[in-house]
Design an enzyme around this catalytic site. Structure first.
Site, short mmCIF file in Angstrom:
data_model
loop_
_atom_site.label_atom_id
_atom_site.label_comp_id
_atom_site.label_asym_id
_atom_site.label_seq_id
_atom_site.Cartn_x
_atom_site.Cartn_y
_atom_site.Cartn_z
N GLU A 56 0.83 -1.21 0.00
CA GLU A 56 0.00 0.00 0.00
C GLU A 56 0.87 1.25 0.00
O GLU A 56 0.61 2.22 -0.71
CB GLU A 56 -0.90 0.02 1.25
N CYS A 91 -1.95 -2.76 7.29
CA CYS A 91 -1.37 -2.60 8.63
C CYS A 91 -1.63 -1.17 9.14
O CYS A 91 -2.03 -0.27 8.38
CB CYS A 91 0.12 -2.91 8.60
N CYS A 94 0.27 1.70 7.33
CA CYS A 94 -0.32 2.06 6.02
C CYS A 94 -1.62 2.84 6.20
O CYS A 94 -1.90 3.77 5.44
CB CYS A 94 -0.54 0.80 5.19
#
Ligand code: THU
Length: 138
Positions: A56, A91, A94
């Site tokens: 990401e 996560c 991100c």
């Protein structure tokens, strides 16, 4: 503007570029800007582990470094093994990067298991009570 399904397919394709010799966990992301441009990303690992960059953030950093600042949607696909593909949520780091550049109420996150199975969330759902640029008057 491309369809959600096309964006999901781009994320699944981007998994093939994953550099993940340590975890074996391959992740791809496809980021759609507000004006219809797309940027893909994969996770990139390191022998010293901590420099690892998630898919990401790779997509975001590619886009921001090209001058993009307005984002609409990100699609994410990740799995350890192809046969056990499951939903891979971004996560915390991100999510925070997303909050730097995206309105939490509007930005859409598509979590894909396959090119016809995905779940949709707003960034606000995945990062409630966020701290972000607004708190610093930016
Ligand atoms: N990873 C991502 O790229 N995105 C996520 O949303 C979750 C985790 C990567 C980081 C690392 O290379 C591997 O997956 C295992 O944590």
């Amino acid at each position: 503007m491309i369809s959600d399904r096309e964006l999901v397919k781009m994320a699944i394709d981007a998994k093939n570029k994953s550099y993940s010799p340590y975890s074996g966990f391959r992740v791809g992301a496809a980021l759609l800007t507000s004006n219809g441009a797309t940027y893909t990303g994969c996770n990139i690992e390191s022998a010293s582990y901590s420099p690892t960059n998630c898919a990401e953030r790779t997509a975001f950093f590619k886009a921001v470094s090209e001058g993009e600042r307005d984002f609409n949607t990100i699609a994410i696909a990740g799995s350890l093994l192809e046969e056990t593909a499951d939903y891979c949520y971004p996560c915390g780091v991100c999510r925070q990067v997303m909050a730097e550049f995206c309105a939490v109420k509007d930005f859409r996150i598509l979590i894909a298991k396959s090119d016809d199975e995905w779940l949709e969330y707003s960034l606000e759902q995945l990062l409630p009570f966020s701290f972000g640029p607004k708190d610093l008057n930016k």
